[in-house]
Design a protein around this motif. Structure first.
Motif, PDB file in Angstrom:
ATOM      1  N   ARG A  22       0.668  -1.102   0.058  1.00  0.00           N
ATOM      2  CA  ARG A  22       0.078   0.085   0.030  1.00  0.00           C
ATOM      3  C   ARG A  22       0.898   1.193  -0.178  1.00  0.00           C
ATOM      4  O   ARG A  22       1.903   1.334   0.771  1.00  0.00           O
ATOM      5  CB  ARG A  22      -0.913  -0.100   1.093  1.00  0.00           C
ATOM      6  CG  ARG A  22      -1.821  -1.110   1.403  1.00  0.00           C
ATOM      7  CD  ARG A  22      -2.740  -1.025   2.416  1.00  0.00           C
ATOM      8  NE  ARG A  22      -3.966  -0.181   2.196  1.00  0.00           N
ATOM      9  CZ  ARG A  22      -4.940   0.046   2.837  1.00  0.00           C
ATOM     10  NH1 ARG A  22      -5.066  -0.415   4.300  1.00  0.00           N
ATOM     11  NH2 ARG A  22      -5.897   0.573   2.330  1.00  0.00           N
ATOM     12  N   VAL A  24       0.978   5.847  -0.710  1.00  0.00           N
ATOM     13  CA  VAL A  24       0.213   6.866  -0.396  1.00  0.00           C
ATOM     14  C   VAL A  24       0.932   7.920  -1.137  1.00  0.00           C
ATOM     15  O   VAL A  24       2.202   8.066  -0.933  1.00  0.00           O
ATOM     16  CB  VAL A  24      -0.009   7.631   0.957  1.00  0.00           C
ATOM     17  CG1 VAL A  24      -0.618   9.012   0.655  1.00  0.00           C
ATOM     18  CG2 VAL A  24      -0.542   6.730   1.843  1.00  0.00           C
ATOM     19  N   GLU A  58      -6.764   2.014  -7.092  1.00  0.00           N
ATOM     20  CA  GLU A  58      -6.393   3.599  -6.633  1.00  0.00           C
ATOM     21  C   GLU A  58      -7.504   3.985  -6.089  1.00  0.00           C
ATOM     22  O   GLU A  58      -8.788   3.651  -6.558  1.00  0.00           O
ATOM     23  CB  GLU A  58      -5.964   4.128  -7.754  1.00  0.00           C
ATOM     24  CG  GLU A  58      -5.524   5.670  -7.555  1.00  0.00           C
ATOM     25  CD  GLU A  58      -5.146   6.365  -8.794  1.00  0.00           C
ATOM     26  OE1 GLU A  58      -5.047   7.680  -8.592  1.00  0.00           O
ATOM     27  OE2 GLU A  58      -4.748   5.655  -9.602  1.00  0.00           O
ATOM     28  N   GLN A  59      -7.398   4.906  -4.994  1.00  0.00           N
ATOM     29  CA  GLN A  59      -8.495   5.426  -4.137  1.00  0.00           C
ATOM     30  C   GLN A  59      -8.014   6.795  -3.704  1.00  0.00           C
ATOM     31  O   GLN A  59      -6.977   6.930  -2.908  1.00  0.00           O
ATOM     32  CB  GLN A  59      -8.667   4.621  -3.036  1.00  0.00           C
ATOM     33  CG  GLN A  59     -10.084   5.072  -2.071  1.00  0.00           C
ATOM     34  CD  GLN A  59     -10.370   4.277  -1.106  1.00  0.00           C
ATOM     35  OE1 GLN A  59      -9.810   3.089  -0.907  1.00  0.00           O
ATOM     36  NE2 GLN A  59     -11.051   4.899  -0.235  1.00  0.00           N
ATOM     37  N   PRO A  60      -8.810   7.822  -4.101  1.00  0.00           N
ATOM     38  CA  PRO A  60      -8.707   9.172  -3.695  1.00  0.00           C
ATOM     39  C   PRO A  60      -8.534   9.138  -2.037  1.00  0.00           C
ATOM     40  O   PRO A  60      -9.653   8.692  -1.588  1.00  0.00           O
ATOM     41  CB  PRO A  60      -9.685   9.849  -4.418  1.00  0.00           C
ATOM     42  CG  PRO A  60      -9.857   9.196  -5.487  1.00  0.00           C
ATOM     43  CD  PRO A  60     -10.029   7.941  -5.103  1.00  0.00           C
ATOM     44  N   LEU A  61      -7.934  10.081  -1.645  1.00  0.00           N
ATOM     45  CA  LEU A  61      -7.750  10.218  -0.023  1.00  0.00           C
ATOM     46  C   LEU A  61      -8.699  11.582   0.102  1.00  0.00           C
ATOM     47  O   LEU A  61      -8.478  12.417  -0.648  1.00  0.00           O
ATOM     48  CB  LEU A  61      -6.548  10.025   0.663  1.00  0.00           C
ATOM     49  CG  LEU A  61      -5.760   8.710   0.102  1.00  0.00           C
ATOM     50  CD1 LEU A  61      -4.334   8.841   1.023  1.00  0.00           C
ATOM     51  CD2 LEU A  61      -6.716   7.619   1.042  1.00  0.00           C
ATOM     52  N   GLU A  62      -8.936  11.549   1.368  1.00  0.00           N
ATOM     53  CA  GLU A  62      -9.427  13.088   1.955  1.00  0.00           C
ATOM     54  C   GLU A  62      -8.666  14.275   1.602  1.00  0.00           C
ATOM     55  O   GLU A  62      -9.264  15.354   1.140  1.00  0.00           O
ATOM     56  CB  GLU A  62     -10.058  13.032   3.287  1.00  0.00           C
ATOM     57  CG  GLU A  62     -11.018  12.025   3.585  1.00  0.00           C
ATOM     58  CD  GLU A  62     -11.601  11.842   5.017  1.00  0.00           C
ATOM     59  OE1 GLU A  62     -11.096  12.998   5.621  1.00  0.00           O
ATOM     60  OE2 GLU A  62     -12.079  11.084   5.228  1.00  0.00           O
ATOM     61  N   ASN A  63      -7.378  14.305   1.569  1.00  0.00           N
ATOM     62  CA  ASN A  63      -6.779  15.475   1.396  1.00  0.00           C
ATOM     63  C   ASN A  63      -6.247  15.599  -0.040  1.00  0.00           C
ATOM     64  O   ASN A  63      -5.197  16.428  -0.267  1.00  0.00           O
ATOM     65  CB  ASN A  63      -5.288  15.141   2.506  1.00  0.00           C
ATOM     66  CG  ASN A  63      -4.471  14.193   1.994  1.00  0.00           C
ATOM     67  OD1 ASN A  63      -4.600  13.482   1.084  1.00  0.00           O
ATOM     68  ND2 ASN A  63      -3.224  13.980   2.755  1.00  0.00           N
ATOM     69  N   HIS A  66      -3.522  10.333  -3.219  1.00  0.00           N
ATOM     70  CA  HIS A  66      -4.041   9.091  -3.880  1.00  0.00           C
ATOM     71  C   HIS A  66      -3.323   7.953  -3.050  1.00  0.00           C
ATOM     72  O   HIS A  66      -2.274   7.756  -2.818  1.00  0.00           O
ATOM     73  CB  HIS A  66      -3.898   9.010  -5.174  1.00  0.00           C
ATOM     74  CG  HIS A  66      -4.666   9.485  -6.122  1.00  0.00           C
ATOM     75  ND1 HIS A  66      -5.758   9.353  -6.742  1.00  0.00           N
ATOM     76  CD2 HIS A  66      -4.322  11.033  -6.419  1.00  0.00           C
ATOM     77  CE1 HIS A  66      -6.184  10.349  -7.455  1.00  0.00           C
ATOM     78  NE2 HIS A  66      -5.533  11.374  -7.259  1.00  0.00           N
ATOM     79  N   GLY A  67      -4.335   6.762  -2.604  1.00  0.00           N
ATOM     80  CA  GLY A  67      -3.665   5.691  -2.036  1.00  0.00           C
ATOM     81  C   GLY A  67      -3.702   4.494  -2.923  1.00  0.00           C
ATOM     82  O   GLY A  67      -4.870   4.485  -3.903  1.00  0.00           O
ATOM     83  N   THR A  68      -2.492   3.978  -3.332  1.00  0.00           N
ATOM     84  CA  THR A  68      -2.747   3.005  -4.260  1.00  0.00           C
ATOM     85  C   THR A  68      -2.148   1.426  -3.575  1.00  0.00           C
ATOM     86  O   THR A  68      -1.593   1.528  -2.556  1.00  0.00           O
ATOM     87  CB  THR A  68      -1.384   3.033  -5.202  1.00  0.00           C
ATOM     88  OG1 THR A  68      -1.521   4.239  -5.892  1.00  0.00           O
ATOM     89  CG2 THR A  68      -1.182   1.850  -6.202  1.00  0.00           C
ATOM     90  N   GLN A  69      -2.933   0.511  -3.785  1.00  0.00           N
ATOM     91  CA  GLN A  69      -2.784  -0.941  -3.342  1.00  0.00           C
ATOM     92  C   GLN A  69      -2.733  -2.080  -4.229  1.00  0.00           C
ATOM     93  O   GLN A  69      -3.257  -1.837  -5.255  1.00  0.00           O
ATOM     94  CB  GLN A  69      -3.635  -1.133  -2.297  1.00  0.00           C
ATOM     95  CG  GLN A  69      -5.130  -1.266  -2.614  1.00  0.00           C
ATOM     96  CD  GLN A  69      -5.877  -1.307  -1.314  1.00  0.00           C
ATOM     97  OE1 GLN A  69      -5.387  -1.542  -0.042  1.00  0.00           O
ATOM     98  NE2 GLN A  69      -7.384  -1.310  -1.474  1.00  0.00           N
TER      99      GLN A  69
END
Length: 69
Positions: A22, A24, A58-63, A66-69
């Motif tokens: 994972r 960021v 991939e998932q956009p984070l609140e700030n 992007h978080g990739t896993q």
């Protein structure tokens, strides 16, 4: 630390243990670097000394990162 397991994967036994990486990604340069690593893993698929890549998400984070896993 978690022990990830995957089920219902095509051509795999009932349960498969795997490593989960994972990341960021804070900016576009880092995002391109991760994309380059994923591309390399895909091109080296099947090599006996390279681990198997099951998938990428991939998932956009609140700030805004992007978080990739």
């Amino acid at each position: 630390v978690v022990t990830p397991e995957a089920t219902s994967l095509s051509n795999m036994s009932a349960t498969t243990l795997f490593a989960l990486k994972r990341l960021v990604v804070g900016d576009e340069r880092q995002r391109r670097s991760v994309a380059s690593e994923v591309d390399l893993m895909r091109r080296l698929a099947g090599h006996p000394n390279i681990v198997r890549l099951f998938g990428v998400g991939e998932q956009p984070l609140e700030n805004g990162a992007h978080g990739t896993q």
